[in-house]
Design an enzyme around this catalytic site. Structure first.
Site, PDB file in Angstrom:
ATOM      1  N   ARG A   7       3.003  -3.076   5.780  1.00 11.50           N
ATOM      2  CA  ARG A   7       1.577  -3.069   5.458  1.00 11.50           C
ATOM      3  C   ARG A   7       0.823  -4.191   6.166  1.00 11.50           C
ATOM      4  O   ARG A   7      -0.331  -4.026   6.585  1.00 11.50           O
ATOM      5  CB  ARG A   7       1.405  -3.188   3.940  1.00 11.50           C
ATOM      6  CG  ARG A   7      -0.023  -3.050   3.453  1.00 11.50           C
ATOM      7  CD  ARG A   7      -0.036  -2.744   1.954  1.00 11.50           C
ATOM      8  NE  ARG A   7      -1.396  -2.652   1.436  1.00 11.50           N
ATOM      9  CZ  ARG A   7      -1.984  -3.586   0.704  1.00 11.50           C
ATOM     10  NH1 ARG A   7      -1.328  -4.708   0.417  1.00 11.50           N
ATOM     11  NH2 ARG A   7      -3.205  -3.424   0.269  1.00 11.50           N
ATOM     12  N   HIS A  11      -2.530  -3.629   8.286  1.00 14.52           N
ATOM     13  CA  HIS A  11      -3.786  -4.303   7.975  1.00 14.52           C
ATOM     14  C   HIS A  11      -4.219  -5.233   9.104  1.00 14.52           C
ATOM     15  O   HIS A  11      -5.407  -5.529   9.227  1.00 14.52           O
ATOM     16  CB  HIS A  11      -3.671  -5.065   6.653  1.00 14.52           C
ATOM     17  CG  HIS A  11      -3.835  -4.200   5.454  1.00 14.52           C
ATOM     18  ND1 HIS A  11      -4.674  -4.523   4.401  1.00 14.52           N
ATOM     19  CD2 HIS A  11      -3.293  -3.004   5.131  1.00 14.52           C
ATOM     20  CE1 HIS A  11      -4.634  -3.560   3.489  1.00 14.52           C
ATOM     21  NE2 HIS A  11      -3.794  -2.633   3.909  1.00 14.52           N
ATOM     22  N   VAL A  15      -7.951  -4.001  12.082  1.00 17.63           N
ATOM     23  CA  VAL A  15      -9.093  -4.918  12.169  1.00 17.63           C
ATOM     24  C   VAL A  15      -9.044  -5.635  13.515  1.00 17.63           C
ATOM     25  O   VAL A  15      -8.181  -6.469  13.747  1.00 17.63           O
ATOM     26  CB  VAL A  15      -9.082  -5.935  11.004  1.00 17.63           C
ATOM     27  CG1 VAL A  15     -10.293  -6.859  11.094  1.00 17.63           C
ATOM     28  CG2 VAL A  15      -9.055  -5.206   9.670  1.00 17.63           C
ATOM     29  N   GLY A  17      -7.833  -4.742  16.237  1.00 12.27           N
ATOM     30  CA  GLY A  17      -6.592  -4.543  16.983  1.00 12.27           C
ATOM     31  C   GLY A  17      -5.441  -5.404  16.479  1.00 12.27           C
ATOM     32  O   GLY A  17      -5.606  -6.243  15.587  1.00 12.27           O
ATOM     33  N   ASP A  19      -3.673  -8.189  16.647  1.00 11.18           N
ATOM     34  CA  ASP A  19      -3.887  -9.495  17.276  1.00 11.18           C
ATOM     35  C   ASP A  19      -3.580 -10.667  16.354  1.00 11.18           C
ATOM     36  O   ASP A  19      -3.944 -11.808  16.644  1.00 11.18           O
ATOM     37  CB  ASP A  19      -5.340  -9.607  17.752  1.00 11.18           C
ATOM     38  CG  ASP A  19      -6.344  -9.485  16.605  1.00 11.18           C
ATOM     39  OD1 ASP A  19      -5.915  -9.269  15.446  1.00 11.18           O
ATOM     40  OD2 ASP A  19      -7.557  -9.610  16.874  1.00 11.18           O
ATOM     41  N   GLU A  33      -9.525 -13.201   7.023  1.00  9.80           N
ATOM     42  CA  GLU A  33      -9.393 -11.824   6.541  1.00  9.80           C
ATOM     43  C   GLU A  33      -8.555 -11.762   5.259  1.00  9.80           C
ATOM     44  O   GLU A  33      -8.583 -10.757   4.546  1.00  9.80           O
ATOM     45  CB  GLU A  33      -8.747 -10.946   7.615  1.00  9.80           C
ATOM     46  CG  GLU A  33      -9.602 -10.768   8.864  1.00  9.80           C
ATOM     47  CD  GLU A  33      -8.860 -10.122  10.013  1.00  9.80           C
ATOM     48  OE1 GLU A  33      -7.823  -9.444   9.767  1.00  9.80           O
ATOM     49  OE2 GLU A  33      -9.297 -10.283  11.171  1.00  9.80           O
ATOM     50  N   ASN A  39      -7.379  -7.069   1.089  1.00 12.56           N
ATOM     51  CA  ASN A  39      -6.241  -7.965   1.324  1.00 12.56           C
ATOM     52  C   ASN A  39      -5.988  -8.964   0.200  1.00 12.56           C
ATOM     53  O   ASN A  39      -4.844  -9.356  -0.049  1.00 12.56           O
ATOM     54  CB  ASN A  39      -6.460  -8.758   2.622  1.00 12.56           C
ATOM     55  CG  ASN A  39      -6.507  -7.871   3.850  1.00 12.56           C
ATOM     56  OD1 ASN A  39      -5.922  -6.785   3.864  1.00 12.56           O
ATOM     57  ND2 ASN A  39      -7.199  -8.314   4.892  1.00 12.56           N
ATOM     58  N   HIS A 138       4.369   4.760   1.879  1.00 11.38           N
ATOM     59  CA  HIS A 138       4.276   4.586   0.421  1.00 11.38           C
ATOM     60  C   HIS A 138       5.490   5.174  -0.300  1.00 11.38           C
ATOM     61  O   HIS A 138       5.488   5.249  -1.525  1.00 11.38           O
ATOM     62  CB  HIS A 138       2.978   5.197  -0.111  1.00 11.38           C
ATOM     63  CG  HIS A 138       1.764   4.391   0.205  1.00 11.38           C
ATOM     64  ND1 HIS A 138       0.489   4.777  -0.136  1.00 11.38           N
ATOM     65  CD2 HIS A 138       1.629   3.196   0.853  1.00 11.38           C
ATOM     66  CE1 HIS A 138      -0.383   3.853   0.289  1.00 11.38           C
ATOM     67  NE2 HIS A 138       0.288   2.897   0.885  1.00 11.38           N
ATOM     68  N   THR A 139       6.491   5.543   0.453  1.00 13.57           N
ATOM     69  CA  THR A 139       7.774   5.899  -0.151  1.00 13.57           C
ATOM     70  C   THR A 139       8.457   4.656  -0.733  1.00 13.57           C
ATOM     71  O   THR A 139       9.374   4.757  -1.548  1.00 13.57           O
ATOM     72  CB  THR A 139       8.702   6.560   0.892  1.00 13.57           C
ATOM     73  OG1 THR A 139       9.981   6.823   0.303  1.00 13.57           O
ATOM     74  CG2 THR A 139       8.930   5.659   2.094  1.00 13.57           C
ATOM     75  N   ASP A 186       6.301   5.287  -5.325  1.00 12.92           N
ATOM     76  CA  ASP A 186       7.177   6.457  -5.469  1.00 12.92           C
ATOM     77  C   ASP A 186       8.025   6.226  -6.710  1.00 12.92           C
ATOM     78  O   ASP A 186       8.967   5.443  -6.693  1.00 12.92           O
ATOM     79  CB  ASP A 186       8.045   6.625  -4.211  1.00 12.92           C
ATOM     80  CG  ASP A 186       9.094   7.721  -4.339  1.00 12.92           C
ATOM     81  OD1 ASP A 186       9.185   8.361  -5.403  1.00 12.92           O
ATOM     82  OD2 ASP A 186       9.824   7.932  -3.355  1.00 12.92           O
ATOM     83  N   THR A 189      12.213   7.459  -6.205  1.00  9.79           N
ATOM     84  CA  THR A 189      13.130   6.632  -5.397  1.00  9.79           C
ATOM     85  C   THR A 189      12.326   5.471  -4.801  1.00  9.79           C
ATOM     86  O   THR A 189      12.054   5.433  -3.605  1.00  9.79           O
ATOM     87  CB  THR A 189      13.776   7.464  -4.260  1.00  9.79           C
ATOM     88  OG1 THR A 189      12.734   8.083  -3.471  1.00  9.79           O
ATOM     89  CG2 THR A 189      14.684   8.540  -4.809  1.00  9.79           C
TER      90      THR A 189
END
Length: 269
Positions: A7, A11, A15, A17, A19, A33, A39, A138-139, A186, A189
């Site tokens: 993640r 994220h 934003v 690229g 970087d 950020e 965030n 999101h598994t 999830d 599992t």
């Protein structure tokens, strides 16, 4: 930390690229950020990147950017939980600024409708198929009660009643109470990188509204159905989408810099 590291890369890239702008702390000239709404109290893994950077700087100072570390960490995180792997393109450089406004405006929201999600990904050069594949991360991982309270108490037709009742047990209806209580994205599992996430959506057991809209009678239903039946197709598409995401607007050549410390630009380090 696998879900958090994947993640973190996402994220960062959405934003300005890929970087490493998400890693910069507040200064007199930089508004971080990290405190942007998507965030704050949510993104984790900063200290993992800092630790890797510290070790790299002791071995080969000034060579490996923080942006590349974030990208490689995401790949390694996936592999560590038996998810797909991919070859990470390298050579990104680090930004000398951040964009809190960009984090507020460009990152997908947990209540976004499907057309808004498609727009957000399209703006970054990613297709609807890429979006569904990337959502499959999101598994694994968890999310806070504040992000799904509205869904489990909304009595919508797009949520399984038993599932909603189960999730209410750890998420009180009153805003503010238990906001930071965690639930697995999830339920079945939660610690395995698999395609069960997509089966959950087909059973109306997506925890976030932005998950469930991927299977709600819209244009992405067929992709969810395919991934629910074909784990290898999901794994392959997820890896390819992560590569494409990692290629969003990189700084290269003489652009930006290779930070010595990921949380501050070199002039201030």
């Amino acid at each position: 930390m696998a879900a958090s590291l994947i993640r973190l890369h996402f994220h960062d890239c959405f934003v300005q690229g890929c970087d490493a702008s998400i890693l910069l702390d507040d200064t007199s000239s930089i508004t971080s950020e990290k405190t942007a709404r998507p965030n704050a109290n949510s993104v984790r893994g900063y200290e993992v990147i800092d630790d890797v950077k510290s070790q790299l700087e002791s071995q080969c100072p000034g060579i490996v950017s923080c942006a590349d570390i974030v990208a490689v960490a995401a790949r390694d995180a996936s592999e560590a939980v038996n998810g797909p792997t991919w070859t990470v393109n390298l050579g990104r450089r680090d930004s000398t600024g951040a964009s809190r406004a960009g984090a507020e405006s460009d990152l997908p929201g947990f209540n976004d409708p499907l057309d808004r999600l498609v727009e957000r990904f399209d703006a970054k050069g990613l297709s609807a198929r890429d979006m569904v594949a990337l959502s499959g991360s999101h598994t694994i991982g968890q999310t806070r009660c504040a992000t799904f309270r509205g869904r489990i108490y909304g009595n919508g037709s797009d949520i399984d009643a038993d599932f909603a009742a189960t999730r209410r047990g750890q998420c009180p209806s009153v805003a503010g109470d238990g906001n930071n209580n965690l639930a697995p994205l999830d339920l079945v599992t939660p610690n395995s990188f698999d395609n069960n996430y997509f089966r959950n959506l087909m059973e109306r057991r997506g925890l976030l509204q932005s998950d469930q809209v991927l299977f709600s009678g819209g244009s992405t239903d067929s992709i969810v159905d395919e991934y629910s039946r074909d784990a290898s197709a999901f794994n392959s598409d997820f890896a390819a989408a992560m590569v494409r995401m990692g290629d969003i607007e990189p700084l290269t050549g003489s652009q930006g810099e290779v930070r010595r410390v990921c949380t501050v630009v070199n002039a201030a380090a």
